[in-house]
Design an enzyme around this catalytic site. Structure first.
Site, PDB file in Angstrom:
ATOM      1  N   LEU A 148       0.829  -1.204   0.000  1.00 11.51           N
ATOM      2  CA  LEU A 148       0.000   0.000   0.000  1.00 11.51           C
ATOM      3  C   LEU A 148       0.857   1.245   0.000  1.00 11.51           C
ATOM      4  O   LEU A 148       1.835   1.324   0.751  1.00 11.51           O
ATOM      5  CB  LEU A 148      -0.902   0.018   1.241  1.00 11.51           C
ATOM      6  CG  LEU A 148      -1.553   1.367   1.590  1.00 11.51           C
ATOM      7  CD1 LEU A 148      -2.576   1.767   0.530  1.00 11.51           C
ATOM      8  CD2 LEU A 148      -2.178   1.343   2.977  1.00 11.51           C
ATOM      9  N   SER A 149       0.482   2.248  -0.798  1.00 10.86           N
ATOM     10  CA  SER A 149       1.084   3.571  -0.770  1.00 10.86           C
ATOM     11  C   SER A 149       2.589   3.475  -1.008  1.00 10.86           C
ATOM     12  O   SER A 149       3.016   3.027  -2.065  1.00 10.86           O
ATOM     13  CB  SER A 149       0.749   4.253   0.552  1.00 10.86           C
ATOM     14  OG  SER A 149       1.086   5.607   0.533  1.00 10.86           O
TER      15      SER A 149
END
Length: 390
Positions: A148-149
């Protein structure tokens, strides 16, 4: 019965009962465990693993990379990966960033020394895979990566720098490989995003391992249409990067509607998928519940929409040869045009504002100043996706 025998009989019964309980007690369930040593670790990362009880040799392996401010334990507890590791029998490895490397615990996806093959954090993660294969008997030909991210951006790094080590990957709310090479350009890549041709993006991946002629991992891209931390434009650029790397057109061959307003685009040969979650901000899509397609716990950066982990696990081929969810393909809607002020576009949900500018929802194109005086024509080309011009 003699009174003298009663205490002896009672003691014997207690001993027998205790023996039965100890024999019948189940083995301690698998838990997330730190791994103290896994190579030279030039990136100074921490490694954690989750290995389901009784996992046979030759099982798949998934490498999981958390987002900024998160830890391996946080991501393990909320993302839903444990559910499918237990059900479908595969091991999990979590890389964890240290505050000594990055005060916000972000993987350094924007530093050349951490994103090149054979160096820094990228090499540390590769060494984790080597350790897992040796320690748990994981199948080196069935290794996937997701994040994520900043972890999503680092997932892209691993797919680019080590295409020989991974068969599939997932970039959630992430950024194309080598979009940035320093802190300043990292912020620019996050928002509003960089614009390159597919060939330019693909070239960055090919240059990560010059001369590599083997199979490329398949890639899933996830993004919320209301992500104002990492602009949704990155979903376009990531699609362009990975379709060009795979040598396929950047035009979907099928468009499918999934729960929670999620549109899944499938590209030639299912080598690339892109999931756009309508109205979702920055985070990993989860869907708490007990159904097969539900997973995770909602919270900060874990957004209650759809279980991305389920769909990724199926896409990675981890469900013991099962089939993908039954869904109904849909055709792309005919373009709809709206001409209005940038302020009106944002209030109507066709755009969003950031830093005093308006950006088209979906494409992330810069429409100029966010006010009632700048008039912009917007064209809707699919659900929750607008582009400048009619």
């Amino acid at each position: 019965m003699s009174r003298r025998l009663l205490p002896l009989l009672g003691s014997a019964l207690l001993l027998i009962t205790a023996t039965i309980l100890l024999t019948a007690a189940p083995a301690r369930a698998a838990t997330l465990q730190p791994v103290g040593s896994f190579g030279s670790n030039p990136g100074n990362l921490a490694m954690y693993s989750y290995v389901p009880d009784g996992l046979p040799s030759g099982a798949p392996l998934v490498v999981v990379l958390h987002g900024c401010t998160q830890t391996a334990a946080t991501y393990h507890a909320n993302s839903g990966w444990q559910k499918y590791a237990d059900a479908w029998r595969f091991a999990l490895v979590y890389a964890e960033q240290k505050t000594a490397n990055n005060s916000n615990r972000c993987f350094n996806w924007f530093l050349p020394g951490d994103t090149a093959r054979g160096q820094g954090e990228a090499l540390s993660i590769r060494q984790m895979v080597t350790q897992a294969v040796a320690a748990y008997g994981s199948d080196p030909a069935r290794v996937s990566v997701t994040g994520l991210s900043a972890g999503g951006a680092m997932s892209a790094v691993m797919l680019a720098a080590y295409p020989d080590a991974f068969t599939a990957g997932s970039v959630i709310g992430g950024i194309p490989y080598r979009c940035a090479t320093d802190v300043v350009s990292a912020y620019s890549c996050m928002s509003p995003g960089a614009d390159k041709t597919p060939a330019a993006w693909g070239g960055l991946v090919r240059n990560a391992y010059p001369g590599y002629a083997g199979a490329r991992p398949k890639v899933a891209i996830w993004h919320g249409t209301a992500d104002y931390t990492v602009a949704v434009r990155n979903a376009d650029e990531s699609r362009d990067q990975w379709t060009d790397t795979a040598g396929i057109p950047a035009t979907p061959t099928a468009t499918t509607q999934l729960p929670a307003g999620t549109t899944m685009e499938t590209y030639t040969g299912d080598k690339v998928r892109r999931y756009l979650v309508t109205g979702m901000g920055h985070g990993t899509p989860v869907d708490p519940g007990s159904a097969a397609e539900q997973c995770g716990t909602a919270g900060a950066y874990f957004l209650d929409t759809i279980c991305s982990t389920y769909h990724d696990a199926v896409y990675f081929g981890l469900n013991n040869g099962g089939t993908t969810p039954t869904t109904t393909p849909t055709t792309t809607p005919q373009p709809v045009c709206e001409t209005a002020s940038n302020y009106a576009h944002t209030t109507a949900g066709r755009a969003y504002q950031s830093g005093g500018h308006a950006f088209a929802l979906g494409s992330g194109q810069d429409m100029g100043l966010w006010n009632i005086y700048v008039i912009t024509p917007l064209r809707q080309t699919r659900s929750s996706y607008w582009e400048i011009g009619c």
